[in-house]
Scaffold this motif. Sequence first.
Motif, PDB file in Angstrom:
ATOM      1  N   GLY A   1       0.810  -1.196   0.000  1.00 36.20           N
ATOM      2  CA  GLY A   1       0.000   0.000   0.000  1.00 36.20           C
ATOM      3  C   GLY A   1       0.852   1.259   0.000  1.00 36.20           C
ATOM      4  O   GLY A   1       2.088   1.191  -0.063  1.00 36.20           O
ATOM      5  N   GLU A   2       0.183   2.390   0.057  1.00 34.03           N
ATOM      6  CA  GLU A   2       0.881   3.676   0.078  1.00 34.03           C
ATOM      7  C   GLU A   2       1.662   3.854   1.386  1.00 34.03           C
ATOM      8  O   GLU A   2       1.292   3.310   2.422  1.00 34.03           O
ATOM      9  N   ASN A   3       2.735   4.639   1.321  1.00 38.02           N
ATOM     10  CA  ASN A   3       3.514   4.941   2.519  1.00 38.02           C
ATOM     11  C   ASN A   3       2.727   5.884   3.421  1.00 38.02           C
ATOM     12  O   ASN A   3       2.190   6.890   2.972  1.00 38.02           O
ATOM     13  N   THR A   4       2.663   5.534   4.698  1.00 37.30           N
ATOM     14  CA  THR A   4       1.940   6.348   5.676  1.00 37.30           C
ATOM     15  C   THR A   4       2.876   6.777   6.793  1.00 37.30           C
ATOM     16  O   THR A   4       3.997   6.292   6.915  1.00 37.30           O
ATOM     17  N   GLY A   5       2.391   7.677   7.628  1.00 34.71           N
ATOM     18  CA  GLY A   5       3.048   7.904   8.899  1.00 34.71           C
ATOM     19  C   GLY A   5       2.796   6.685   9.777  1.00 34.71           C
ATOM     20  O   GLY A   5       2.036   5.787   9.419  1.00 34.71           O
ATOM     21  N   GLY A   6       3.420   6.658  10.946  1.00 30.32           N
ATOM     22  CA  GLY A   6       3.223   5.517  11.834  1.00 30.32           C
ATOM     23  C   GLY A   6       1.759   5.311  12.175  1.00 30.32           C
ATOM     24  O   GLY A   6       1.045   6.254  12.504  1.00 30.32           O
ATOM     25  N   MET A   7       1.302   4.068  12.099  1.00 31.41           N
ATOM     26  CA  MET A   7      -0.096   3.744  12.380  1.00 31.41           C
ATOM     27  C   MET A   7      -0.274   3.031  13.717  1.00 31.41           C
ATOM     28  O   MET A   7      -1.367   2.590  14.048  1.00 31.41           O
ATOM     29  N   GLY A   8       0.807   2.930  14.483  1.00 31.01           N
ATOM     30  CA  GLY A   8       0.715   2.310  15.795  1.00 31.01           C
ATOM     31  C   GLY A   8       2.095   2.022  16.335  1.00 31.01           C
ATOM     32  O   GLY A   8       3.093   2.101  15.617  1.00 31.01           O
ATOM     33  N   ALA A   9       2.148   1.719  17.614  1.00 30.88           N
ATOM     34  CA  ALA A   9       3.421   1.420  18.257  1.00 30.88           C
ATOM     35  C   ALA A   9       3.150   0.665  19.550  1.00 30.88           C
ATOM     36  O   ALA A   9       2.029   0.655  20.055  1.00 30.88           O
ATOM     37  N   TYR A  10       4.202   0.026  20.083  1.00 33.11           N
ATOM     38  CA  TYR A  10       4.083  -0.593  21.399  1.00 33.11           C
ATOM     39  C   TYR A  10       5.416  -0.507  22.121  1.00 33.11           C
ATOM     40  O   TYR A  10       6.477  -0.373  21.498  1.00 33.11           O
ATOM     41  N   ALA A  11       5.352  -0.554  23.441  1.00 31.63           N
ATOM     42  CA  ALA A  11       6.557  -0.521  24.276  1.00 31.63           C
ATOM     43  C   ALA A  11       6.269  -1.269  25.572  1.00 31.63           C
ATOM     44  O   ALA A  11       5.152  -1.210  26.080  1.00 31.63           O
ATOM     45  N   PRO A  12       7.257  -2.009  26.083  1.00 40.44           N
ATOM     46  CA  PRO A  12       8.598  -2.161  25.519  1.00 40.44           C
ATOM     47  C   PRO A  12       8.587  -3.093  24.311  1.00 40.44           C
ATOM     48  O   PRO A  12       7.617  -3.824  24.103  1.00 40.44           O
ATOM     49  N   ALA A  13       9.667  -3.050  23.537  1.00 43.72           N
ATOM     50  CA  ALA A  13       9.808  -3.906  22.356  1.00 43.72           C
ATOM     51  C   ALA A  13      10.677  -5.100  22.727  1.00 43.72           C
ATOM     52  O   ALA A  13      11.883  -4.932  22.935  1.00 43.72           O
ATOM     53  N   PRO A  14      10.102  -6.305  22.837  1.00 44.15           N
ATOM     54  CA  PRO A  14      10.894  -7.467  23.257  1.00 44.15           C
ATOM     55  C   PRO A  14      12.093  -7.762  22.358  1.00 44.15           C
ATOM     56  O   PRO A  14      13.066  -8.359  22.809  1.00 44.15           O
ATOM     57  N   VAL A  15      12.021  -7.332  21.088  1.00 43.31           N
ATOM     58  CA  VAL A  15      13.128  -7.603  20.176  1.00 43.31           C
ATOM     59  C   VAL A  15      14.396  -6.864  20.606  1.00 43.31           C
ATOM     60  O   VAL A  15      15.514  -7.278  20.293  1.00 43.31           O
ATOM     61  N   VAL A  16      14.249  -5.781  21.359  1.00 43.42           N
ATOM     62  CA  VAL A  16      15.413  -5.025  21.821  1.00 43.42           C
ATOM     63  C   VAL A  16      15.755  -5.473  23.247  1.00 43.42           C
ATOM     64  O   VAL A  16      15.343  -4.873  24.233  1.00 43.42           O
ATOM     65  N   ASP A  17      16.507  -6.571  23.326  1.00 49.25           N
ATOM     66  CA  ASP A  17      16.987  -7.024  24.628  1.00 49.25           C
ATOM     67  C   ASP A  17      18.289  -6.301  24.957  1.00 49.25           C
ATOM     68  O   ASP A  17      18.723  -5.399  24.229  1.00 49.25           O
ATOM     69  N   GLU A  18      18.923  -6.661  26.056  1.00 46.47           N
ATOM     70  CA  GLU A  18      20.136  -5.963  26.482  1.00 46.47           C
ATOM     71  C   GLU A  18      21.239  -6.064  25.434  1.00 46.47           C
ATOM     72  O   GLU A  18      21.977  -5.098  25.201  1.00 46.47           O
ATOM     73  N   ARG A  19      21.350  -7.216  24.781  1.00 47.78           N
ATOM     74  CA  ARG A  19      22.390  -7.396  23.771  1.00 47.78           C
ATOM     75  C   ARG A  19      22.148  -6.492  22.573  1.00 47.78           C
ATOM     76  O   ARG A  19      23.072  -5.822  22.086  1.00 47.78           O
ATOM     77  N   VAL A  20      20.914  -6.440  22.101  1.00 49.91           N
ATOM     78  CA  VAL A  20      20.587  -5.602  20.949  1.00 49.91           C
ATOM     79  C   VAL A  20      20.728  -4.127  21.310  1.00 49.91           C
ATOM     80  O   VAL A  20      21.251  -3.320  20.529  1.00 49.91           O
ATOM     81  N   GLU A  21      20.263  -3.759  22.508  1.00 46.99           N
ATOM     82  CA  GLU A  21      20.394  -2.362  22.944  1.00 46.99           C
ATOM     83  C   GLU A  21      21.862  -1.947  22.968  1.00 46.99           C
ATOM     84  O   GLU A  21      22.222  -0.851  22.537  1.00 46.99           O
ATOM     85  N   LYS A  22      22.732  -2.816  23.461  1.00 47.21           N
ATOM     86  CA  LYS A  22      24.162  -2.520  23.521  1.00 47.21           C
ATOM     87  C   LYS A  22      24.723  -2.294  22.117  1.00 47.21           C
ATOM     88  O   LYS A  22      25.507  -1.364  21.882  1.00 47.21           O
ATOM     89  N   ARG A  23      24.300  -3.127  21.164  1.00 47.84           N
ATOM     90  CA  ARG A  23      24.766  -2.970  19.784  1.00 47.84           C
ATOM     91  C   ARG A  23      24.280  -1.656  19.186  1.00 47.84           C
ATOM     92  O   ARG A  23      25.024  -0.972  18.480  1.00 47.84           O
ATOM     93  N   ILE A  24      23.021  -1.311  19.451  1.00 45.17           N
ATOM     94  CA  ILE A  24      22.478  -0.055  18.922  1.00 45.17           C
ATOM     95  C   ILE A  24      23.284   1.138  19.430  1.00 45.17           C
ATOM     96  O   ILE A  24      23.640   2.042  18.667  1.00 45.17           O
ATOM     97  N   LEU A  25      23.576   1.128  20.716  1.00 40.01           N
ATOM     98  CA  LEU A  25      24.339   2.238  21.289  1.00 40.01           C
ATOM     99  C   LEU A  25      25.760   2.275  20.730  1.00 40.01           C
ATOM    100  O   LEU A  25      26.251   3.342  20.332  1.00 40.01           O
ATOM    101  N   GLU A  26      26.422   1.114  20.675  1.00 38.64           N
ATOM    102  CA  GLU A  26      27.823   1.078  20.268  1.00 38.64           C
ATOM    103  C   GLU A  26      28.014   1.258  18.767  1.00 38.64           C
ATOM    104  O   GLU A  26      29.029   1.820  18.336  1.00 38.64           O
ATOM    105  N   GLU A  27      27.067   0.768  17.964  1.00 34.38           N
ATOM    106  CA  GLU A  27      27.251   0.782  16.515  1.00 34.38           C
ATOM    107  C   GLU A  27      26.543   1.946  15.822  1.00 34.38           C
ATOM    108  O   GLU A  27      26.898   2.298  14.692  1.00 34.38           O
TER     109      GLU A  27
END
Length: 206
Positions: A1-27
């Motif tokens: 479909g067409e590109n939209t603005g965000g249509m929803g969100a949730y928090a916390p995001a389980p996909v971002v565990d401590e290991r992933v968070e560390k990579r996001i910050l460092e990389e």
Amino acid sequence: GENTGGMGAYAPAPVVDERVEKRILEEVVHPTLRGMAQEGHPYTGVLYVGLMIDAEGNPRVIEYNVRFGDPETQVVLPRLTSDLGHLLAAAASGRLEELPTFDDGAAVTVVCATEGYPTGPRTGDPIDGLEAASAIDGVTVFSAGVAEGGDGGLVTAGGRVLSLTGQGRTIAEARGRAYDAVAELAWSGMQFRRDIAANPTGAGSD
């Protein structure tokens, strides 16, 4: 479909565990801030990093925004237990020494949009059910594309009209409250995604 603005969100995001968070910050985050400082433009303020996280936990940058994200802010700030004004003032003055803290619960936001969004949103339709939606325990209604109608009630005035945020002990509980609130709303042509937070480890978050 067409590109939209965000249509929803949730928090916390389980996909971002401590290991992933560390990579996001460092990389991503720290190299970005260091690079800006080295180029003579040290950054002060809110830096929103839009990311995709693949199955192996690799972060991929989509975009940067120098503001809070929308609708991500509507699931982040309701869980904030720190003093937001203090945090912003400290950041603006270069004296931010503490990290924000959040409650242990969850939040889910569902965005309701007009007929025709995003290519040709229809406006001027009366919005019904706001009072009932707002009365649901744990629900906050955020207005965006709205205006006052001739009778004093609200009418649609933009593509993304309202965001409904449900809070609960778990993502499932928060999601239930958000969609219960959506069910109370009505205007001609109202549309929304039905899969927000349906799979909180992957798709359906935005």
